[in-house]
Motif scaffolding. Structure first.
Motif, PDB file in Angstrom:
ATOM      1  N   PHE A   1      43.407  40.861  33.200  1.00 58.06           N
ATOM      2  CA  PHE A   1      42.001  41.226  33.351  1.00 58.06           C
ATOM      3  C   PHE A   1      41.573  41.005  34.793  1.00 58.06           C
ATOM      4  CE2 PHE A   1      42.028  36.855  31.516  1.00 58.06           C
ATOM      5  CZ  PHE A   1      41.466  36.141  32.558  1.00 58.06           C
ATOM      6  N   LEU A   2      40.497  41.696  35.152  1.00 60.08           N
ATOM      7  CA  LEU A   2      39.827  41.485  36.429  1.00 60.08           C
ATOM      8  C   LEU A   2      38.342  41.761  36.203  1.00 60.08           C
ATOM      9  CD1 LEU A   2      40.913  42.335  40.001  1.00 60.08           C
ATOM     10  CD2 LEU A   2      38.635  43.022  39.258  1.00 60.08           C
ATOM     11  N   GLY A   3      37.505  40.843  36.664  1.00 63.07           N
ATOM     12  CA  GLY A   3      36.074  41.004  36.424  1.00 63.07           C
ATOM     13  C   GLY A   3      35.225  40.400  37.515  1.00 63.07           C
ATOM     14  N   ASP A   4      33.927  40.568  37.341  1.00 61.38           N
ATOM     15  CA  ASP A   4      32.961  40.124  38.340  1.00 61.38           C
ATOM     16  C   ASP A   4      31.696  39.658  37.622  1.00 61.38           C
ATOM     17  OD1 ASP A   4      31.353  39.678  40.514  1.00 61.38           O
ATOM     18  OD2 ASP A   4      31.313  41.740  41.218  1.00 61.38           O
ATOM     19  N   VAL A   5      31.361  38.380  37.768  1.00 63.73           N
ATOM     20  CA  VAL A   5      30.153  37.824  37.161  1.00 63.73           C
ATOM     21  C   VAL A   5      28.968  38.110  38.064  1.00 63.73           C
ATOM     22  CG1 VAL A   5      28.980  35.697  36.484  1.00 63.73           C
ATOM     23  CG2 VAL A   5      31.389  36.027  35.917  1.00 63.73           C
TER      24      VAL A   5
ATOM     25  N   ASP B   1      33.767  45.164  43.127  1.00 66.37           N
ATOM     26  CA  ASP B   1      32.932  45.981  44.005  1.00 66.37           C
ATOM     27  C   ASP B   1      32.740  45.392  45.403  1.00 66.37           C
ATOM     28  OD1 ASP B   1      31.194  43.908  43.490  1.00 66.37           O
ATOM     29  OD2 ASP B   1      29.781  45.094  42.311  1.00 66.37           O
ATOM     30  N   GLY B   2      33.281  44.201  45.647  1.00 72.23           N
ATOM     31  CA  GLY B   2      33.261  43.693  47.020  1.00 72.23           C
ATOM     32  C   GLY B   2      34.021  44.605  47.965  1.00 72.23           C
ATOM     33  N   LEU B   3      35.025  45.306  47.414  1.00 72.66           N
ATOM     34  CA  LEU B   3      35.802  46.268  48.210  1.00 72.66           C
ATOM     35  C   LEU B   3      35.028  47.565  48.401  1.00 72.66           C
ATOM     36  CD1 LEU B   3      38.364  47.424  49.534  1.00 72.66           C
ATOM     37  CD2 LEU B   3      39.238  47.873  47.216  1.00 72.66           C
TER      38      LEU B   3
ATOM     39  N   ILE C   1      24.798  50.697  57.306  1.00 76.40           N
ATOM     40  CA  ILE C   1      24.014  51.343  56.251  1.00 76.40           C
ATOM     41  C   ILE C   1      24.940  51.926  55.184  1.00 76.40           C
ATOM     42  CG2 ILE C   1      22.384  53.208  55.754  1.00 76.40           C
ATOM     43  CD1 ILE C   1      21.269  52.858  58.551  1.00 76.40           C
ATOM     44  N   ARG C   2      26.053  52.482  55.616  1.00 77.41           N
ATOM     45  CA  ARG C   2      26.991  53.106  54.694  1.00 77.41           C
ATOM     46  C   ARG C   2      27.898  52.077  54.033  1.00 77.41           C
ATOM     47  NH1 ARG C   2      30.669  56.343  57.307  1.00 77.41           N
ATOM     48  NH2 ARG C   2      30.262  55.230  59.250  1.00 77.41           N
ATOM     49  N   ARG C   3      28.294  52.386  52.800  1.00 76.82           N
ATOM     50  CA  ARG C   3      29.264  51.578  52.061  1.00 76.82           C
ATOM     51  C   ARG C   3      30.630  52.261  52.128  1.00 76.82           C
ATOM     52  NH1 ARG C   3      26.868  46.602  50.528  1.00 76.82           N
ATOM     53  NH2 ARG C   3      24.703  46.998  49.966  1.00 76.82           N
ATOM     54  N   PHE C   4      31.681  51.471  52.027  1.00 73.32           N
ATOM     55  CA  PHE C   4      33.029  52.009  52.195  1.00 73.32           C
ATOM     56  C   PHE C   4      33.308  53.173  51.254  1.00 73.32           C
ATOM     57  CE2 PHE C   4      37.483  51.617  50.534  1.00 73.32           C
ATOM     58  CZ  PHE C   4      38.087  52.299  51.582  1.00 73.32           C
ATOM     59  N   ASP C   5      32.919  53.041  49.981  1.00 75.43           N
ATOM     60  CA  ASP C   5      33.309  54.057  48.997  1.00 75.43           C
ATOM     61  C   ASP C   5      32.175  55.024  48.668  1.00 75.43           C
ATOM     62  OD1 ASP C   5      35.389  55.103  47.397  1.00 75.43           O
ATOM     63  OD2 ASP C   5      34.477  54.227  45.606  1.00 75.43           O
ATOM     64  N   ASP C   6      31.187  55.138  49.559  1.00 68.97           N
ATOM     65  CA  ASP C   6      30.083  56.069  49.297  1.00 68.97           C
ATOM     66  C   ASP C   6      30.566  57.506  49.115  1.00 68.97           C
ATOM     67  OD1 ASP C   6      28.128  54.177  49.264  1.00 68.97           O
ATOM     68  OD2 ASP C   6      27.391  54.534  51.293  1.00 68.97           O
TER      69      ASP C   6
ATOM     70  N   ASP D   1      30.444  40.410  49.735  1.00 68.74           N
ATOM     71  CA  ASP D   1      30.603  39.852  48.400  1.00 68.74           C
ATOM     72  C   ASP D   1      32.056  39.434  48.196  1.00 68.74           C
ATOM     73  OD1 ASP D   1      29.999  39.050  45.873  1.00 68.74           O
ATOM     74  OD2 ASP D   1      29.672  41.047  45.041  1.00 68.74           O
ATOM     75  N   ASP D   2      32.266  38.574  47.200  1.00 67.30           N
ATOM     76  CA  ASP D   2      33.642  38.246  46.833  1.00 67.30           C
ATOM     77  C   ASP D   2      34.403  39.529  46.525  1.00 67.30           C
ATOM     78  OD1 ASP D   2      32.556  35.710  46.885  1.00 67.30           O
ATOM     79  OD2 ASP D   2      33.756  35.034  45.181  1.00 67.30           O
ATOM     80  N   THR D   3      35.678  39.504  46.825  1.00 70.87           N
ATOM     81  CA  THR D   3      36.514  40.678  46.549  1.00 70.87           C
ATOM     82  C   THR D   3      37.812  40.229  45.896  1.00 70.87           C
ATOM     83  OG1 THR D   3      35.618  41.831  48.474  1.00 70.87           O
ATOM     84  CG2 THR D   3      37.649  42.688  47.526  1.00 70.87           C
ATOM     85  N   ALA D   4      38.116  40.837  44.766  1.00 71.55           N
ATOM     86  CA  ALA D   4      39.382  40.546  44.081  1.00 71.55           C
ATOM     87  C   ALA D   4      40.090  41.865  43.815  1.00 71.55           C
ATOM     88  CB  ALA D   4      39.121  39.811  42.761  1.00 71.55           C
ATOM     89  N   VAL D   5      41.405  41.880  44.017  1.00 70.28           N
ATOM     90  CA  VAL D   5      42.225  43.040  43.673  1.00 70.28           C
ATOM     91  C   VAL D   5      43.470  42.561  42.943  1.00 70.28           C
ATOM     92  CG1 VAL D   5      41.413  44.497  45.575  1.00 70.28           C
ATOM     93  CG2 VAL D   5      43.362  42.994  45.939  1.00 70.28           C
ATOM     94  N   LEU D   6      43.899  43.363  41.986  1.00 68.36           N
ATOM     95  CA  LEU D   6      45.106  43.068  41.215  1.00 68.36           C
ATOM     96  C   LEU D   6      45.863  44.374  41.043  1.00 68.36           C
ATOM     97  CD1 LEU D   6      46.860  41.222  39.383  1.00 68.36           C
ATOM     98  CD2 LEU D   6      45.318  41.842  37.490  1.00 68.36           C
ATOM     99  N   ALA D   7      47.108  44.386  41.497  1.00 70.81           N
ATOM    100  CA  ALA D   7      47.947  45.589  41.404  1.00 70.81           C
ATOM    101  C   ALA D   7      49.117  45.305  40.469  1.00 70.81           C
ATOM    102  CB  ALA D   7      48.453  46.005  42.777  1.00 70.81           C
ATOM    103  N   LEU D   8      49.340  46.227  39.542  1.00 78.39           N
ATOM    104  CA  LEU D   8      50.441  46.120  38.576  1.00 78.39           C
ATOM    105  C   LEU D   8      51.272  47.402  38.654  1.00 78.39           C
ATOM    106  CD1 LEU D   8      48.265  44.928  35.532  1.00 78.39           C
ATOM    107  CD2 LEU D   8      49.502  43.470  37.165  1.00 78.39           C
TER     108      LEU D   8
END
Length: 381
Positions: free
Chosen positions: A191-195, A318-320, A329-334, A370-377
Motif C-alpha cells: 500500500f501507499l497512502g497520504d493522511v 501528491d508531493g510529487l 505558480i505551476r505544479r509539476f503535473d499540471d 509536501d511529504d513525498t513517497a514513491v513505491l515501485a514494483l
C-alpha cells in the motif's frame, strides 16, 4: 560649574582629547572613574594604556592607523582595564581635528559603557542557543517518529523487484506511508497512502492506517474489503472530535506463470502508473474511489492487472505531482508531465525508476512543499 562643563566632566560617556600620536591631553571624570584613576593621572599617558593587552595590540596596529587614514572610528569594541584589574567592555568612537594646514592636530575620543549591551547580547545568545537546541531536539524526535512510521525494509517476494523513496517535508511531520509485506507463503500485500494534515495527529493516523491494513488483509485479502475495514476503524478511533481522512492504494501480489497477478483498490488516491516492457506508460483506471474516512458509506474502486517481465508499477503521493516548478505558480503535473517523464524512462526497473524520481525531486528544490513517497514494483526481465 556650568552645565556645559558638567556635561563634559560627568556625562554618561567617557571623553578625552589626545595628540595625533595618542598622548592624552585631557580626560573627563567619568572615564577616570571607570579606570580607577583621576583626570590628572591620565594626562600624559598613551590612549592604548587604558585597554587590555589584546585591545592595545588592536588599537596600535589597526584602529589608530585607520583613524589617521580615514579621520574617524565608529563604535569600535574594546575593553578598558581598571587599576584593580577589572575589565569594562566599551564602544570607542573618535574623529580627528585638523589644523589650518589640514594636518591632524587633536584626536577627539568618546567612550560608551557597553556592559548592559554585552549582557543583553549574552542573554540573547543564550536564548538563541536554547531555541536552536530545542529545535534540534524537536527535529530529532520528528525524524525518529518519521522513521517509525515507515517500514525498516521492504519484504520483497521472490521474482519481484521493489524500490521506495520517502522525502519528508521540511515544515512538519507529514502523513505519507507505504509498505510491502507478506500475507502468506505466496501472496504479498502493498500500500501507499497520504493522511490529510501534518503534525502529531497525522502521525497517529498514519500509524493506525499501516497496522490496520496489515491486520485487515490477514483476515480478508480483498483490497476493497480492506479499505472498508480501514474506514470503519478510522471512524471508531478518531471519532467526531478529530475528523481525519486519507487517500490510499492497497493491493495484493500473487505470483503466476512469468509474473504476478495484482489486485488493488483505490481510496481517492492518484492512480498508479504502469511502465510496460513495450515502452508505454499509462495510468490504471481506478478513478471514482473516495478518500478513506470521509463518510461511513464510502465507495472504493478496484482493478486488476498482470505484471510480466519488464513491467514496473509506480505508486506515488501528491508531493510529487504538486511540486511547484518554474515561477512557483505551476505544479509539476499540471499538464501531464509525470506520464511523459515515465514514458521517457519506460521500460525501467523499479530501482532505476525510483532513482530517477529522487533526482527529479532534488531538482525541484524548495518547490517540494509536501511529504513525498514513491513505491515501485516490477518484474525483472
Amino acid at each position: 560649574m556650568t552645565d556645559l562643563a558638567d556635561l563634559w566632566e560627568n556625562g554618561p560617556s567617557g571623553q578625552l582629547a589626545a595628540t595625533p600620536d595618542g598622548v592624552i591631553l585631557v580626560a573627563n571624570a567619568t572615564l577616570a572613574s571607570w579606570l580607577g584613576s583621576t583626570p590628572n593621572t591620565l594626562r600624559g599617558k598613551q590612549i592604548a594604556e587604558m585597554f587590555t593587552i589584546g585591545g592595545r595590540i588592536h588599537f596600535e596596529t589597526h584602529f589608530a592607523p585607520l583613524l589617521m587614514m580615514t579621520g574617524h572610528l565608529d563604535g569600535i569594541s574594546v575593553e578598558l582595564q581598571s587599576a584593580d584589574g577589572s575589565r569594562r567592555p566599551v564602544f570607542l568612537s573618535a574623529n580627528v581635528k585638523a589644523d589650518d594646514d589640514g594636518r591632524p592636530a587633536v584626536l577627539r575620543v568618546a567612550i560608551q559603557d557597553a556592559r548592559e549591551r554585552r549582557a543583553y547580547e549574552r542573554a540573547l545568545l543564550e536564548q538563541r542557543q536554547g531555541a536552536e537546541d530545542e529545535q534540534a531536539r524537536v527535529q530529532s524526535l520528528a525524524d525518529t517518529l518519521r522513521r517509525s512510521l515507515l517500514p525498516p525494509s521492504l519484504a520483497v517476494p521472490d521474482g519481484l523487484a521493489a524500490s521506495a523513496h520517502y522525502q519528508p517535508s521540511i515544515q512538519d511531520i507529514g502523513g505519507d506511508f507505504y509498505d510491502l509485506f507478506p500475507l502468506s507463503h505466496n501472496t504479498s500485500g502493498f500500500f501507499l497512502g497520504d493522511v490529510c494534515g501534518k503534525g502529531p495527529v497525522a502521525a497517529a493516523v498514519t500509524s493506525l492506517m499501516r497496522y490496520t491494513m496489515r491486520t485487515a488483509a490477514v483476515v480478508d485479502r480483498d483490497p476493497i474489503t480492506v479499505l472498508h475495514r480501514l474506514n470503519d476503524v478510522l471512524a471508531q478511533e478518531m471519532g467526531e472530535e478529530k475528523p481525519s481522512f486519507c487517500t490510499v492504494v492497497f493491493g495484493t501480489l500473487t505470483p503466476d506463470e512469468g509474473g504476478f497477478t495484482v489486485q488493488l483498490a483505490s481510496g481517492g488516491h492518484p492512480p498508479p502508473l504502469l511502465l510496460e516492457r513495450s515502452g508505454e506508460a499509462s495510468y490504471l483506471d481506478i478513478t471514482g474511489g473516495m478518500a478513506v474516512g470521509l463518510t461511513d458509506r464510502p465507495t472504493f474502486v478496484g482493478a486488476s492487472l498482470r505484471l510480466t517481465a519488464g513491467d514496473t508499477m509506480l505508486l506515488y503521493s501528491d508531493g510529487l505531482t504538486e511540486a511547484r516548478i518554474g515561477d512557483g505558480i505551476r505544479r509539476f503535473d499540471d499538464d501531464g508531465a509525470l506520464r511523459r517523464f515515465a514514458t521517457s524512462l519506460a521500460p525501467a526497473s523499479a530501482a532505476v525508476l525510483v532513482d530517477e524520481i529522487r533526482e527529479l525531486l532534488g531538482g525541484f528544490g524548495s518547490g517540494v512543499e509536501d511529504d513525498t513517497a514513491v513505491l515501485a514494483l516490477g518484474v525483472p526481465r
